[in-house]
Structures are given as C-alpha cells and as structure tokens.
Design a protein around this motif. Structure first.
Motif, PDB file in Angstrom:
ATOM      1  N   THR A  61       5.011   8.081  15.136  1.00 10.57           N
ATOM      2  CA  THR A  61       4.508   8.347  13.798  1.00 10.57           C
ATOM      3  C   THR A  61       3.678   7.172  13.296  1.00 10.57           C
ATOM      4  OG1 THR A  61       5.140   9.231  11.633  1.00 10.57           O
ATOM      5  CG2 THR A  61       6.404   7.360  12.447  1.00 10.57           C
ATOM      6  N   SER A  62       2.943   7.401  12.215  1.00  9.37           N
ATOM      7  CA  SER A  62       1.996   6.408  11.733  1.00  9.37           C
ATOM      8  C   SER A  62       2.666   5.265  10.984  1.00  9.37           C
ATOM      9  CB  SER A  62       0.956   7.091  10.827  1.00  9.37           C
ATOM     10  OG  SER A  62       1.583   7.985   9.938  1.00  9.37           O
ATOM     11  N   ALA A  63       2.067   4.096  11.107  1.00 10.37           N
ATOM     12  CA  ALA A  63       2.492   2.922  10.366  1.00 10.37           C
ATOM     13  C   ALA A  63       1.832   2.947   8.988  1.00 10.37           C
ATOM     14  CB  ALA A  63       2.081   1.663  11.122  1.00 10.37           C
ATOM     15  N   LEU A  64       2.244   2.028   8.134  1.00 10.32           N
ATOM     16  CA  LEU A  64       1.574   1.844   6.856  1.00 10.32           C
ATOM     17  C   LEU A  64       0.373   0.932   7.086  1.00 10.32           C
ATOM     18  CD1 LEU A  64       1.674   2.245   3.720  1.00 10.32           C
ATOM     19  CD2 LEU A  64       2.868   0.033   3.645  1.00 10.32           C
ATOM     20  N   LYS A  65      -0.797   1.352   6.579  1.00 11.25           N
ATOM     21  CA  LYS A  65      -2.036   0.581   6.756  1.00 11.25           C
ATOM     22  C   LYS A  65      -2.394  -0.090   5.432  1.00 11.25           C
ATOM     23  CE  LYS A  65      -6.888   1.168   8.150  1.00 11.25           C
ATOM     24  NZ  LYS A  65      -7.913   2.179   8.555  1.00 11.25           N
ATOM     25  N   LEU A  66      -2.467  -1.405   5.439  1.00  9.38           N
ATOM     26  CA  LEU A  66      -2.780  -2.192   4.249  1.00  9.38           C
ATOM     27  C   LEU A  66      -4.171  -2.798   4.391  1.00  9.38           C
ATOM     28  CD1 LEU A  66       0.667  -3.970   4.241  1.00  9.38           C
ATOM     29  CD2 LEU A  66      -0.023  -2.247   2.581  1.00  9.38           C
ATOM     30  N   GLU A  67      -4.954  -2.745   3.307  1.00  9.38           N
ATOM     31  CA  GLU A  67      -6.355  -3.172   3.355  1.00  9.38           C
ATOM     32  C   GLU A  67      -6.544  -4.503   2.631  1.00  9.38           C
ATOM     33  OE1 GLU A  67     -10.581  -1.740   1.390  1.00  9.38           O
ATOM     34  OE2 GLU A  67      -9.194  -0.210   2.106  1.00  9.38           O
ATOM     35  N   ASP A  68      -7.332  -5.371   3.211  1.00 10.36           N
ATOM     36  CA  ASP A  68      -7.702  -6.628   2.568  1.00 10.36           C
ATOM     37  C   ASP A  68      -8.341  -6.307   1.208  1.00 10.36           C
ATOM     38  OD1 ASP A  68      -8.893  -9.022   1.718  1.00 10.36           O
ATOM     39  OD2 ASP A  68      -9.530  -9.591   3.732  1.00 10.36           O
ATOM     40  N   PRO A  69      -7.771  -6.792   0.098  1.00 16.36           N
ATOM     41  CA  PRO A  69      -8.306  -6.435  -1.215  1.00 16.36           C
ATOM     42  C   PRO A  69      -9.691  -6.994  -1.493  1.00 16.36           C
ATOM     43  CG  PRO A  69      -6.596  -8.099  -1.424  1.00 16.36           C
ATOM     44  CD  PRO A  69      -6.574  -7.635   0.004  1.00 16.36           C
ATOM     45  N   ARG A  70     -10.177  -7.904  -0.642  1.00 20.46           N
ATOM     46  CA  ARG A  70     -11.516  -8.474  -0.842  1.00 20.46           C
ATOM     47  C   ARG A  70     -12.610  -7.661  -0.168  1.00 20.46           C
ATOM     48  NH1 ARG A  70     -10.421 -13.939   2.053  1.00 20.46           N
ATOM     49  NH2 ARG A  70      -9.696 -12.357   3.516  1.00 20.46           N
ATOM     50  N   SER A  71     -12.243  -6.595   0.530  1.00 21.04           N
ATOM     51  CA  SER A  71     -13.215  -5.878   1.366  1.00 21.04           C
ATOM     52  C   SER A  71     -14.462  -5.443   0.605  1.00 21.04           C
ATOM     53  CB  SER A  71     -12.544  -4.649   1.987  1.00 21.04           C
ATOM     54  OG  SER A  71     -11.548  -5.038   2.900  1.00 21.04           O
ATOM     55  N   ALA A  72     -14.284  -4.942  -0.614  1.00 23.72           N
ATOM     56  CA  ALA A  72     -15.429  -4.439  -1.380  1.00 23.72           C
ATOM     57  C   ALA A  72     -16.429  -5.533  -1.726  1.00 23.72           C
ATOM     58  CB  ALA A  72     -14.935  -3.757  -2.654  1.00 23.72           C
ATOM     59  N   MET A  73     -16.013  -6.798  -1.677  1.00 28.86           N
ATOM     60  CA  MET A  73     -16.901  -7.911  -2.045  1.00 28.86           C
ATOM     61  C   MET A  73     -17.511  -8.599  -0.831  1.00 28.86           C
ATOM     62  SD  MET A  73     -14.578  -9.434  -5.156  1.00 28.86           S
ATOM     63  CE  MET A  73     -13.029  -9.115  -4.302  1.00 28.86           C
ATOM     64  N   GLU A 105       2.218  -5.677  -4.305  1.00 29.35           N
ATOM     65  CA  GLU A 105       1.659  -5.535  -5.645  1.00 29.35           C
ATOM     66  C   GLU A 105       0.829  -4.250  -5.702  1.00 29.35           C
ATOM     67  OE1 GLU A 105       0.509  -9.238  -7.823  1.00 29.35           O
ATOM     68  OE2 GLU A 105       0.670 -10.102  -5.804  1.00 29.35           O
ATOM     69  N   SER A 106       0.907  -3.565  -6.842  1.00 27.04           N
ATOM     70  CA  SER A 106       0.408  -2.189  -6.918  1.00 27.04           C
ATOM     71  C   SER A 106      -1.102  -2.076  -6.769  1.00 27.04           C
ATOM     72  CB  SER A 106       0.850  -1.556  -8.242  1.00 27.04           C
ATOM     73  OG  SER A 106       2.255  -1.536  -8.344  1.00 27.04           O
ATOM     74  N   TRP A 107      -1.836  -3.168  -6.918  1.00 25.13           N
ATOM     75  CA  TRP A 107      -3.288  -3.121  -6.742  1.00 25.13           C
ATOM     76  C   TRP A 107      -3.703  -3.137  -5.273  1.00 25.13           C
ATOM     77  CZ3 TRP A 107      -4.039  -7.369  -3.924  1.00 25.13           C
ATOM     78  CH2 TRP A 107      -3.282  -8.524  -4.196  1.00 25.13           C
ATOM     79  N   LEU A 108      -2.773  -3.355  -4.372  1.00 26.74           N
ATOM     80  CA  LEU A 108      -3.113  -3.462  -2.952  1.00 26.74           C
ATOM     81  C   LEU A 108      -3.375  -2.071  -2.369  1.00 26.74           C
ATOM     82  CD1 LEU A 108      -3.414  -5.301  -0.482  1.00 26.74           C
ATOM     83  CD2 LEU A 108      -0.971  -4.991  -0.050  1.00 26.74           C
ATOM     84  N   ARG A 109      -4.574  -1.867  -1.881  1.00 32.69           N
ATOM     85  CA  ARG A 109      -4.950  -0.560  -1.335  1.00 32.69           C
ATOM     86  C   ARG A 109      -4.228  -0.320  -0.009  1.00 32.69           C
ATOM     87  NH1 ARG A 109      -8.572   3.170  -2.579  1.00 32.69           N
ATOM     88  NH2 ARG A 109      -9.349   1.858  -4.289  1.00 32.69           N
ATOM     89  N   HIS A 110      -3.732   0.904   0.166  1.00 35.82           N
ATOM     90  CA  HIS A 110      -2.957   1.233   1.359  1.00 35.82           C
ATOM     91  C   HIS A 110      -3.087   2.716   1.677  1.00 35.82           C
ATOM     92  CE1 HIS A 110      -0.479   1.880  -2.190  1.00 35.82           C
ATOM     93  NE2 HIS A 110       0.198   2.784  -1.510  1.00 35.82           N
ATOM     94  N   GLU A 111      -2.709   3.084   2.867  1.00 35.83           N
ATOM     95  CA  GLU A 111      -2.763   4.483   3.289  1.00 35.83           C
ATOM     96  C   GLU A 111      -1.768   4.729   4.412  1.00 35.83           C
ATOM     97  OE1 GLU A 111      -6.180   5.606   6.057  1.00 35.83           O
ATOM     98  OE2 GLU A 111      -6.970   3.755   5.127  1.00 35.83           O
ATOM     99  N   VAL A 112      -1.496   6.007   4.655  1.00 34.74           N
ATOM    100  CA  VAL A 112      -0.687   6.412   5.802  1.00 34.74           C
ATOM    101  C   VAL A 112      -1.601   7.211   6.727  1.00 34.74           C
ATOM    102  CG1 VAL A 112       1.335   7.656   6.621  1.00 34.74           C
ATOM    103  CG2 VAL A 112       1.404   6.512   4.397  1.00 34.74           C
ATOM    104  N   PRO A 113      -2.011   6.637   7.858  1.00 32.66           N
ATOM    105  CA  PRO A 113      -2.859   7.374   8.796  1.00 32.66           C
ATOM    106  C   PRO A 113      -2.160   8.630   9.316  1.00 32.66           C
ATOM    107  CG  PRO A 113      -2.838   5.029   9.303  1.00 32.66           C
ATOM    108  CD  PRO A 113      -1.751   5.260   8.301  1.00 32.66           C
ATOM    109  N   MET A 114      -2.911   9.451   9.995  1.00 38.53           N
ATOM    110  CA  MET A 114      -2.404  10.745  10.469  1.00 38.53           C
ATOM    111  C   MET A 114      -1.130  10.593  11.292  1.00 38.53           C
ATOM    112  SD  MET A 114      -4.371  13.674  12.713  1.00 38.53           S
ATOM    113  CE  MET A 114      -5.612  13.889  11.442  1.00 38.53           C
ATOM    114  N   ASN A 115      -0.152  11.419  10.953  1.00 35.51           N
ATOM    115  CA  ASN A 115       1.108  11.436  11.699  1.00 35.51           C
ATOM    116  C   ASN A 115       0.873  12.154  13.030  1.00 35.51           C
ATOM    117  OD1 ASN A 115       3.750  11.478  12.553  1.00 35.51           O
ATOM    118  ND2 ASN A 115       4.405  13.084  11.146  1.00 35.51           N
ATOM    119  N   MET A 116       0.973  11.402  14.117  1.00 38.28           N
ATOM    120  CA  MET A 116       0.729  11.965  15.445  1.00 38.28           C
ATOM    121  C   MET A 116       2.012  12.433  16.114  1.00 38.28           C
ATOM    122  SD  MET A 116      -2.497  11.725  15.485  1.00 38.28           S
ATOM    123  CE  MET A 116      -2.870  12.151  17.187  1.00 38.28           C
TER     124      MET A 116
END
Length: 206
Positions: free
Chosen positions: A136-148, A180-191
C-alpha cells in the motif's frame, strides 16, 4: 572558514499511538471503522456524489468518540502526542491548549488515492494507521518551499534527506504521524488489493 547551516526546519513527529493512554486493539479499531462505514449512509452518499474513492466520514460524522469508546481512547492518546509535538515546536500557546477539531475515518481501496492538500485553519494535523497491507501507499510529504523554487535545478537522486523535494513515510499499523497543518501532503494510489485504513485528525488553538 565557510559555514553552512540548515534554517527553517520542518518537523515531523512519529510515535506509537500506545505510548500514551490506553492500548488500542488494531483489530477492534478496524472492525469499528468498517461498522461505522457500513452504517453511515450520509457519508456513503457524499463519497459517491464527490467521486471520493472508498469511504471517509469527514463530511458526515463529527462524534466518533461518542459513538465508539475506542475513538475516545484514541483522542486521549492523541492529546498527549500533540502536546509533546507542540512543545518540540516551541509554540507559545499563551496558557491555552491545542484542542481536537475533527477526527475522521479513511478507507482507501485498491486504485484509490488522496490528492495533494493542506489543512487550513488548523495548527497540527496527523493520522494514525489502522490497516497498512503489503504494497500500500506511503504518505507523501512535499517541501513547502517548492512553489518558490522558480528557477532551481532539480536535486540529484542521492540528495540528503533534508534537501529532497518529497519525503515518503511508510508508517506501521499503530503509528501516529503529526505535522504542522500547512505542510502539503498526499496519499499516492493504493496499489495493494486490500484496503488501506487510517484515522486522521486536526487540532486547533483555542
């Protein structure tokens, strides 16, 4: 002599839910999640109308700790984990506590995913894991600076962990993750063929 240091650190908390409060039986918790999902017609309808994969109680139920004592036990443990994380973050809470805002079930079937998102208006968010089948998929956390990073080159594959643009956290059943709630995250497709079950939550500052 040149000097390089890391600034503006993003913290991630990981622990066993059972470190605080009562021990939670994962089989009982899984059975409770399925029981609630089966009875929650409003939640099922919301998921169908919004093309939501699997089931979530996010838009339908706000009283899980009242419905099933095991969720009250979870909240008792989470309160202590969140207090520890807030202390680590050096928050000045001005004598007030972080309080549970909402708590919901996620049942993600094979092929299901949760798109990248944040949790506005909350301070700390997180998830505790009920069922994590093999593959199953892991939790994916994104660098909060990516947009800059407008003109920045991509990182090399062997980049140090703190410099990677994404971090994948594969929790075990019974783990709790906080961020912290501002940290962007997602759950990739459950394989995995089996369903991935978790309980997520938000804490606000009162």
């Amino acid at each position: 002599m040149s000097q390089i240091e890391s600034l503006f650190v993003t913290r991630l908390y990981r622990a066993r839910l059972s470190e605080h409060g009562k021990s939670i039986d994962p089989q009982e918790l899984e059975a409770s999640c399925y029981s609630i999902a089966e009875d929650d017609e409003a939640g099922q309808e919301w998921c169908e109308n919004n093309d939501y994969p699997g089931y979530t109680s996010y838009a339908s139920l706000t009283d899980l700790p009242w419905r099933f004592p095991i969720f009250a036990d979870i909240v008792e443990a989470l309160d202590q984990h969140v207090a520890n994380f807030a202390k680590d973050l050096d928050f000045d809470l001005d004598g007030r506590a972080l309080k549970l805002e909402d708590l919901w079930i996620n049942i993600l079937p094979e092929g299901g995913m949760h798109a990248s998102h944040i949790h506005p208006h909350s301070v700390i968010s997180g998830t505790t894991y009920v069922s994590m089948p093999e593959g199953t998929s892991a939790l994916k956390l994104e660098d909060p600076r990516s947009a800059m990073m407008m003109a920045a080159p991509i990182r090399v594959k062997e980049a140090r962990r703190e410099l990677k643009p994404f971090i994948y956290m594969k929790p075990d059943v019974g783990d709790v993750l906080l961020w912290e709630s501002w940290l962007r995250h997602e759950v990739p497709m459950n394989m995995a063929e089996e369903e991935r079950i978790s309980v997520s939550f938000n804490y606000r500052w009162e």
